[in-house]
Structures are given as C-alpha cells and as structure tokens.
Design a protein around this motif. Structure first.
Motif, PDB file in Angstrom:
ATOM      1  N   UNK A 165      29.776  41.658  39.295  1.00  0.00           N
ATOM      2  CA  UNK A 165      30.750  41.069  40.215  1.00  0.00           C
ATOM      3  C   UNK A 165      32.214  41.199  39.825  1.00  0.00           C
ATOM      4  N   UNK A 166      32.518  41.474  38.557  1.00  0.00           N
ATOM      5  CA  UNK A 166      33.933  41.585  38.186  1.00  0.00           C
ATOM      6  C   UNK A 166      34.393  43.024  37.964  1.00  0.00           C
ATOM      7  N   UNK A 167      33.529  43.996  38.262  1.00  0.00           N
ATOM      8  CA  UNK A 167      33.910  45.396  38.101  1.00  0.00           C
ATOM      9  C   UNK A 167      35.108  45.719  38.987  1.00  0.00           C
ATOM     10  N   UNK A 168      36.096  46.371  38.406  1.00  0.00           N
ATOM     11  CA  UNK A 168      37.315  46.815  39.095  1.00  0.00           C
ATOM     12  C   UNK A 168      38.202  45.676  39.578  1.00  0.00           C
ATOM     13  N   UNK A 169      38.041  44.485  39.030  1.00  0.00           N
ATOM     14  CA  UNK A 169      38.910  43.370  39.397  1.00  0.00           C
ATOM     15  C   UNK A 169      39.952  43.154  38.304  1.00  0.00           C
ATOM     16  N   UNK A 170      41.143  42.732  38.710  1.00  0.00           N
ATOM     17  CA  UNK A 170      42.165  42.428  37.708  1.00  0.00           C
ATOM     18  C   UNK A 170      41.938  41.014  37.165  1.00  0.00           C
ATOM     19  N   UNK A 171      42.708  40.651  36.159  1.00  0.00           N
ATOM     20  CA  UNK A 171      42.508  39.372  35.466  1.00  0.00           C
ATOM     21  C   UNK A 171      42.649  38.170  36.392  1.00  0.00           C
ATOM     22  N   UNK A 172      43.561  38.242  37.356  1.00  0.00           N
ATOM     23  CA  UNK A 172      43.766  37.137  38.284  1.00  0.00           C
ATOM     24  C   UNK A 172      42.529  36.895  39.139  1.00  0.00           C
ATOM     25  N   UNK A 173      41.945  37.962  39.639  1.00  0.00           N
ATOM     26  CA  UNK A 173      40.758  37.829  40.498  1.00  0.00           C
ATOM     27  C   UNK A 173      39.530  37.452  39.668  1.00  0.00           C
ATOM     28  N   UNK A 174      39.464  37.901  38.437  1.00  0.00           N
ATOM     29  CA  UNK A 174      38.363  37.488  37.562  1.00  0.00           C
ATOM     30  C   UNK A 174      38.443  35.982  37.307  1.00  0.00           C
ATOM     31  N   UNK A 175      39.637  35.466  37.103  1.00  0.00           N
ATOM     32  CA  UNK A 175      39.800  34.013  36.956  1.00  0.00           C
ATOM     33  C   UNK A 175      39.349  33.284  38.218  1.00  0.00           C
ATOM     34  N   UNK A 176      39.693  33.829  39.380  1.00  0.00           N
ATOM     35  CA  UNK A 176      39.263  33.246  40.665  1.00  0.00           C
ATOM     36  C   UNK A 176      37.743  33.247  40.753  1.00  0.00           C
ATOM     37  N   UNK A 177      37.119  34.364  40.373  1.00  0.00           N
ATOM     38  CA  UNK A 177      35.651  34.463  40.373  1.00  0.00           C
ATOM     39  C   UNK A 177      35.046  33.357  39.515  1.00  0.00           C
ATOM     40  N   UNK A 178      35.566  33.184  38.303  1.00  0.00           N
ATOM     41  CA  UNK A 178      35.017  32.173  37.401  1.00  0.00           C
ATOM     42  C   UNK A 178      35.183  30.765  37.966  1.00  0.00           C
TER      43      UNK A 178
END
Length: 66
Positions: free
Chosen positions: A17-30
């Motif tokens: 789910x976090x492939x090709x996402x930047x750090x901001x969107x990874x934080x949103x995912x978490x």
C-alpha cells in the motif's frame, strides 16, 4: 485506500500500500489505518516494509510455509 474504507468492508486486502508514495502520504496511510484497523480484518502483502503492516496483530511470512 480511503475509498475502499468508506464502503466499510469487513475484509480489506492491501498489496504494497505505500509503494510509490511520498513521506506525507505514507504518514496519512498510517493515520488512516490506525483509525480503522481495529474495526476491520486487513490483509497486507508487503515486501518487508514494516510501516505497511506495523499495526497487524498477526504476521505470516513466506518462510512459515517452508
């Protein structure tokens, strides 16, 4: 992910789910997952990116099937 969760599925399958996402969107995912993980069964397939599945209660690896 947000669209899938908005339908309130009983089971959610996520493949890397976090492939090709930047750090901001990874934080949103978490944040999103931490809010909904306790209410769902979520299956995450990952190539050892711990942040993708850190919320999981049970972890099954390919080595478990040898």
């Amino acid at each position: 992910i947000a669209k899938a969760l908005s339908h309130e599925p009983k089971i959610l399958f996520l493949d890397e789910p976090t492939t090709n996402l930047d750090a901001t969107v990874i934080d949103w995912y978490k944040q999103l997952i931490s809010k909904y993980a306790m209410q769902k069964t979520i299956v995450v397939c990952s190539n050892s990116i711990k942040d993708e599945y850190a919320f999981c209660d049970k972890i099954i690896t390919m080595e478990d099937f040898k």
